[in-house]
Structures are given as C-alpha cells and as structure tokens.
Design a protein around this motif. Structure first.
Motif, PDB file in Angstrom:
ATOM      1  N   ARG A  73      22.232  19.063-114.307  1.00 45.66           N
ATOM      2  CA  ARG A  73      21.161  19.160-115.318  1.00 45.66           C
ATOM      3  C   ARG A  73      21.536  18.535-116.660  1.00 45.66           C
ATOM      4  O   ARG A  73      20.672  18.283-117.484  1.00 45.66           O
ATOM      5  N   HIS A  74      22.843  18.360-116.889  1.00 46.46           N
ATOM      6  CA  HIS A  74      23.315  17.802-118.163  1.00 46.46           C
ATOM      7  C   HIS A  74      24.127  16.543-117.883  1.00 46.46           C
ATOM      8  O   HIS A  74      25.039  16.553-117.062  1.00 46.46           O
ATOM      9  N   ASN A  75      23.835  15.470-118.607  1.00 44.99           N
ATOM     10  CA  ASN A  75      24.492  14.178-118.359  1.00 44.99           C
ATOM     11  C   ASN A  75      25.947  14.125-118.825  1.00 44.99           C
ATOM     12  O   ASN A  75      26.724  13.310-118.336  1.00 44.99           O
ATOM     13  N   TRP A  76      26.298  14.998-119.759  1.00 46.73           N
ATOM     14  CA  TRP A  76      27.617  14.922-120.386  1.00 46.73           C
ATOM     15  C   TRP A  76      28.278  16.305-120.423  1.00 46.73           C
ATOM     16  O   TRP A  76      27.591  17.326-120.388  1.00 46.73           O
ATOM     17  N   THR A 103      41.924  16.834-123.669  1.00 49.56           N
ATOM     18  CA  THR A 103      40.537  17.186-123.971  1.00 49.56           C
ATOM     19  C   THR A 103      39.705  15.912-123.952  1.00 49.56           C
ATOM     20  O   THR A 103      40.001  14.963-124.674  1.00 49.56           O
ATOM     21  N   ARG A 104      38.660  15.882-123.113  1.00 46.96           N
ATOM     22  CA  ARG A 104      37.902  14.642-122.909  1.00 46.96           C
ATOM     23  C   ARG A 104      36.403  14.880-122.883  1.00 46.96           C
ATOM     24  O   ARG A 104      35.939  15.924-122.441  1.00 46.96           O
ATOM     25  N   ILE A 105      35.683  13.853-123.312  1.00 49.51           N
ATOM     26  CA  ILE A 105      34.231  13.818-123.123  1.00 49.51           C
ATOM     27  C   ILE A 105      33.983  13.053-121.826  1.00 49.51           C
ATOM     28  O   ILE A 105      34.531  11.961-121.622  1.00 49.51           O
ATOM     29  N   VAL A 106      33.190  13.635-120.934  1.00 51.26           N
ATOM     30  CA  VAL A 106      32.984  13.082-119.597  1.00 51.26           C
ATOM     31  C   VAL A 106      31.503  12.807-119.353  1.00 51.26           C
ATOM     32  O   VAL A 106      30.644  13.632-119.676  1.00 51.26           O
ATOM     33  N   TYR A 107      31.228  11.618-118.784  1.00 51.04           N
ATOM     34  CA  TYR A 107      29.874  11.242-118.365  1.00 51.04           C
ATOM     35  C   TYR A 107      29.711  11.643-116.900  1.00 51.04           C
ATOM     36  O   TYR A 107      30.461  11.182-116.031  1.00 51.04           O
ATOM     37  N   CYS A 108      28.752  12.519-116.625  1.00 52.49           N
ATOM     38  CA  CYS A 108      28.552  13.039-115.264  1.00 52.49           C
ATOM     39  C   CYS A 108      27.685  12.066-114.461  1.00 52.49           C
ATOM     40  O   CYS A 108      26.502  12.306-114.208  1.00 52.49           O
ATOM     41  N   LYS A 109      28.286  11.003-114.045  1.00 52.34           N
ATOM     42  CA  LYS A 109      27.589   9.860-113.425  1.00 52.34           C
ATOM     43  C   LYS A 109      27.021  10.213-112.041  1.00 52.34           C
ATOM     44  O   LYS A 109      27.684  10.861-111.233  1.00 52.34           O
ATOM     45  N   ASP A 110      25.769   9.786-111.815  1.00 52.55           N
ATOM     46  CA  ASP A 110      25.173   9.908-110.483  1.00 52.55           C
ATOM     47  C   ASP A 110      24.193   8.759-110.263  1.00 52.55           C
ATOM     48  O   ASP A 110      24.162   7.802-111.043  1.00 52.55           O
ATOM     49  N   ASP A 111      23.364   8.836-109.210  1.00 52.47           N
ATOM     50  CA  ASP A 111      22.421   7.765-108.876  1.00 52.47           C
ATOM     51  C   ASP A 111      21.444   7.448-110.005  1.00 52.47           C
ATOM     52  O   ASP A 111      21.028   6.304-110.184  1.00 52.47           O
ATOM     53  N   ASP A 112      21.068   8.473-110.768  1.00 49.49           N
ATOM     54  CA  ASP A 112      20.030   8.301-111.792  1.00 49.49           C
ATOM     55  C   ASP A 112      20.587   8.018-113.182  1.00 49.49           C
ATOM     56  O   ASP A 112      19.824   7.777-114.113  1.00 49.49           O
ATOM     57  N   ARG A 115      29.850  11.418-105.996  1.00 49.13           N
ATOM     58  CA  ARG A 115      30.192  11.439-104.564  1.00 49.13           C
ATOM     59  C   ARG A 115      28.950  11.141-103.738  1.00 49.13           C
ATOM     60  O   ARG A 115      27.831  11.503-104.108  1.00 49.13           O
ATOM     61  N   ARG A 116      29.191  10.509-102.597  1.00 49.32           N
ATOM     62  CA  ARG A 116      28.104  10.199-101.674  1.00 49.32           C
ATOM     63  C   ARG A 116      27.777  11.447-100.865  1.00 49.32           C
ATOM     64  O   ARG A 116      28.647  12.048-100.240  1.00 49.32           O
ATOM     65  N   SER A 117      26.529  11.844-100.896  1.00 49.17           N
ATOM     66  CA  SER A 117      26.099  13.045-100.189  1.00 49.17           C
ATOM     67  C   SER A 117      24.874  12.742 -99.344  1.00 49.17           C
ATOM     68  O   SER A 117      24.227  11.704 -99.512  1.00 49.17           O
ATOM     69  N   LYS A 118      24.563  13.663 -98.442  1.00 46.60           N
ATOM     70  CA  LYS A 118      23.388  13.500 -97.589  1.00 46.60           C
ATOM     71  C   LYS A 118      22.434  14.662 -97.835  1.00 46.60           C
ATOM     72  O   LYS A 118      22.859  15.817 -97.836  1.00 46.60           O
ATOM     73  N   ASN A 119      21.143  14.341 -98.065  1.00 43.32           N
ATOM     74  CA  ASN A 119      20.187  15.425 -98.274  1.00 43.32           C
ATOM     75  C   ASN A 119      19.694  15.982 -96.942  1.00 43.32           C
ATOM     76  O   ASN A 119      20.082  15.509 -95.873  1.00 43.32           O
ATOM     77  N   PHE A 122      21.126   9.362 -97.670  1.00 45.16           N
ATOM     78  CA  PHE A 122      22.309   9.393 -98.529  1.00 45.16           C
ATOM     79  C   PHE A 122      21.930   9.142 -99.993  1.00 45.16           C
ATOM     80  O   PHE A 122      21.017   8.379-100.294  1.00 45.16           O
ATOM     81  N   PHE A 123      22.644   9.822-100.876  1.00 46.47           N
ATOM     82  CA  PHE A 123      22.471   9.615-102.318  1.00 46.47           C
ATOM     83  C   PHE A 123      23.796   9.936-102.998  1.00 46.47           C
ATOM     84  O   PHE A 123      24.709  10.480-102.370  1.00 46.47           O
ATOM     85  N   VAL A 124      23.906   9.569-104.278  1.00 41.35           N
ATOM     86  CA  VAL A 124      25.139   9.843-105.030  1.00 41.35           C
ATOM     87  C   VAL A 124      24.855  10.936-106.049  1.00 41.35           C
ATOM     88  O   VAL A 124      23.920  10.823-106.845  1.00 41.35           O
ATOM     89  N   ASN A 125      25.643  12.016-105.985  1.00 37.74           N
ATOM     90  CA  ASN A 125      25.521  13.048-107.017  1.00 37.74           C
ATOM     91  C   ASN A 125      26.897  13.415-107.564  1.00 37.74           C
ATOM     92  O   ASN A 125      27.920  13.005-107.030  1.00 37.74           O
ATOM     93  N   PHE A 126      26.896  14.159-108.633  1.00 30.29           N
ATOM     94  CA  PHE A 126      28.128  14.516-109.333  1.00 30.29           C
ATOM     95  C   PHE A 126      28.574  15.878-108.806  1.00 30.29           C
ATOM     96  O   PHE A 126      27.938  16.890-109.088  1.00 30.29           O
ATOM     97  N   SER A 127      29.629  15.884-108.003  1.00 29.58           N
ATOM     98  CA  SER A 127      29.990  17.104-107.287  1.00 29.58           C
ATOM     99  C   SER A 127      31.496  17.343-107.248  1.00 29.58           C
ATOM    100  O   SER A 127      32.281  16.407-107.400  1.00 29.58           O
ATOM    101  N   PRO A 128      31.897  18.605-106.990  1.00 27.99           N
ATOM    102  CA  PRO A 128      33.322  18.932-106.888  1.00 27.99           C
ATOM    103  C   PRO A 128      33.858  18.807-105.473  1.00 27.99           C
ATOM    104  O   PRO A 128      33.144  19.039-104.501  1.00 27.99           O
TER     105      PRO A 128
END
Length: 417
Positions: A130-133, A262-271, A291-295, A300-306
């Motif tokens: 929900r948050h880009n950063w 301590t870092r500022i991180v961009y939560c990169k995904d498909d959008d 990461r590449r995930s499957k709905n 397949f799509f790319v989302n920001f995941s652990p």
C-alpha cells in the motif's frame, strides 16, 4: 512467630519463575552454575532467592560477557546472568509485564505474549503493497546504550512498587565480567541476554518511538520488533523527512541511527516505475524485494514480497556443513533423520511462511549432502552419485516423514529410471 518481610514476594512466584527459566534453558553465568547444578540443592537455592528479594537484600551478581560473531565480521556482546539472577529477574518480569502489556502499541511485536515475528512480517508485507516507500531503521548498539535514568523514568510511570524499582535499578547497574575475570562498571545499557532486558527495551522504545510516532506521524504506520523497525511512507520526500525526524527524536533519547544501515527503500513492483539506490530490505530473517508471483487465475505478476534472506540461507547451509555428515557413516539414515528433524522443522516453520519456494535451493543442498553421506557409508554406492541419489530417493518414497523437507516441501531426491 511469622517473619515480617519488607516486600510482598511470594514463594510461589519464585517457584513459577524457576520453572520458566528452566524451560528457556541457557548457559551458565559468572559462577559457572548450570540448571542441573542449581537443582542439586533446589529447595535451599529458591529459598535464598525469595528470602533476599523479599527482605530487600538481593544484590545481582555480575553478568558474564560473551562475544557473539556477527555476519560483518564484528562481534556483539551478550550479557549472561547467573541462573539465580535469571530467576530473580523472571519474578520481576512476571509482576511488571501484565502492567505494561495493555499500554504497548499494537505494532510492537518483539518479546510479547501473543505476538510473533511472523505477525510483524505479514503486516510489513501488506503495508509495502500500500505504500511505495519505507525507512529501514537500524539503531546503533541499542541494548548497550539505553540511558538508565530514562529507563527508570519509564518504569516509575507504571509502578510505584519499591522492590521493582530497587531491583530494576540494580540490574541496570550490575557490572559485566569479561573472559579474563575483569569486571567492568556499567553506567548505560541493559545486558542483551538478561531476562528482564527485552521488557525494559520495549518500554523504553514505547515512549522513545511508538508513542512519539503515533502522536506526530499517525499517517506513517510502522512495525517494530524490539529495535528492528520498518516505517512506511507514500513518497521519497516523506521518507527523507521522516528519517531526519526520527534521527532527531532518538538523539533526544540518547540513541542514534546507524548511518550505513539505516536506509530509505523503494518498494518496487509491476506498477511502480523508475529505479532507486535501495529496492530491498532485510527484516527478521526475510528479504523484502520485487518477486515474481502467480495470482489465483494463474497469471504471473511482480510484487514486493518477503522470502528467506541470503544471510539466513547462508547460516542454514553453514549449520548443515557443521553437522559433518561425511563423518557420520556409523549412523543410519533413520538416526540422521531423528538427529536433525527438529532443526529442519524449525527452519521450515519459520522461513517457509512466505514465498516457500526460496527454501528449495537450501534443501536441495541438504539432499546432496545426504547423497555424499550414502556414498561414504555404502561400498556399493562409492563413486556412484547417480546410484546413491536413486537409493536416497527410494528411501524418501518409503519414509517421506523421515526428513521434514521431503514431506513439507516435497523435495524428494529423484529416483531415476
């Protein structure tokens, strides 16, 4: 004639504290006494703790300093109290924790009843979507640098119990003992390794960080596990501003952020377009990144995941190598399964919660180690990797529960044709 004690501490609470300390295990303190040794004279030892604590005469011994190696080649100092002192600290913790728990923030997850690292990781995952950063916060030498007066001020806010205030202050000031027997005075910090330390650390950060964030930055949710913190933002500008504000706040509380970690991180995904210097972060043994995930529709799509971090994966492989399977040809495959099952189960239960497939390379590695073990144990398999792999695959088909990764991850060695 009954003995009048200065403080109302029950013998039952000391017994309950002992049972908890025993269940937790742990190494001996400066006196070299183990749990087993303590239990040789259990009744008298517990009586001494109760008698001294309830009369106000309990004086904590020094904590044993142990250097624990870190992944960056440096070390961190663990302070290990004696068994008796751990029981005494547990008595205080059992009294204090129920008073503090209702006040703690819902996004403080570390060392709390009914809260877990998985809860923190799952919440962070949702918020990264929900948050880009986000700001990945690292507090420099947190346990070693806690200000004693600020800790005591926070404790006084929640209790006026004289024995709690007396002993918490004594535990904070108890000296440390180095390997050579030298004792070191401590005027700040609380020993990482102490029973009451995590509770005091949570209380400190409740006021230094959690309540401050809630009051000043309600639009920026966070997850905190002890001193490990992720704070979420909608823009880079907001993240920069928040990082600077947190830095100032912690400085007021006599702490500082680690400038490199301590870092500022961009939560990169498909959008999310564009690139940034940091597009991943580690949190509680997981790496969050694109990461590449499957709905559910199979797309397949790319989302920001652990998923399990490289650091954790490396530690698991090192642990496997430390088992020295090549030297255990006196053991059967069943023996090996029994010896290492609980450790493997623990890894799968913790690191397999999110993006389980990231564990596959680690446990393929374990299968290869088992194949090498089989080649050393059985003459007919010596020098025949394919045959040994086939043999192990046949065992896995018959005894799928023998090694947890065979059943729970479906990683059976191939049987070939």
């Amino acid at each position: 004639m009954s003995i009048v004690k200065s403080y109302e501490i029950t013998k039952q609470s000391v017994w309950d504290a002992y049972e908890r300390v025993k269940a937790n295990g742990g190494a001996a303190g400066v006196d070299g006494q183990t749990i087993a040794m303590f239990e040789e004279n259990l009744k008298d030892n517990l009586y001494k703790i109760w008698n001294r604590m309830s009369s106000g005469s309990y004086l904590p011994p020094a904590v044993r300093f142990v250097e624990i190696p870190k992944s960056d080649g440096k070390t961190r100092t663990l302070g290990i109290p004696t068994i008796s002192d751990r029981i005494a600290q547990m008595v205080a913790k059992m009294y204090l924790e129920p008073k503090l728990e209702p006040h703690f923030h819902p996004d403080s997850y570390g060392y709390r009843p009914k809260k877990s690292a998985h809860d923190a990781i799952g919440t962070a995952r949702q918020r990264c979507w929900r948050h880009n950063w986000c700001v990945d916060l690292d507090i420099k030498g947190f346990f070693d640098n806690l200000d004693h007066e600020l800790v005591m001020r926070a404790v006084r806010k929640h209790t006026d119990s004289k024995w709690i205030l007396l002993y918490v202050e004594r535990w904070l000031k108890a000296p440390g003992q180095q390997k050579d027997g030298t004792q070191v005075e401590r005027n700040k910090g609380t020993p990482a390794g102490g029973v009451i330390s995590p509770l005091l650390a949570n209380l400190f950060l409740h006021y230094a960080f959690d309540k401050w964030m809630e009051r000043n930055y309600p639009q920026n949710p966070f997850e905190r596990y002890a001193d490990d913190v992720i704070a979420h933002c909608h823009s880079e500008e907001e993240a920069i501003s928040l990082k600077e504000a947190i830095e100032l706040r912690l400085r007021e509380c006599k702490l500082e952020l680690h400038p490199e970690k301590t870092r500022i991180v961009y939560c990169k995904d498909d959008d999310r377009r564009g690139t940034y210097e940091h597009e991943k972060f580690d949190f509680l043994g997981y790496t969050f990144r694109a990461r590449r995930s499957k709905n559910r529709h199979g797309k397949f799509f790319v989302n920001f995941s652990p998923a399990v971090s490289n650091k954790a994966a490396k530690a698991m492989r090192q642990k496997m190598r430390g088992w020295s399977l090549q030297l255990r040809s006196d053991k059967s495959i069943v023996d090996l399964g029994h010896m290492f099952r609980s450790t493997i189960n623990g890894w799968i239960n913790y690191y397999g919660r999110y993006y389980k497939s990231a564990l596959y390379p680690i446990f393929y590695h374990l299968n290869r180690l088992l194949v090498r073990w089989a080649m050393r144990k059985y003459k007919k398999l010596k020098g025949h990797q394919r045959k040994a792999t086939h043999w192990l695959g046949q065992v896995a088909k018959r005894e799928v529960y023998l090694f947890p990764h065979w059943k729970h991850l479906g990683l059976l060695p191939p049987t070939g044709q």
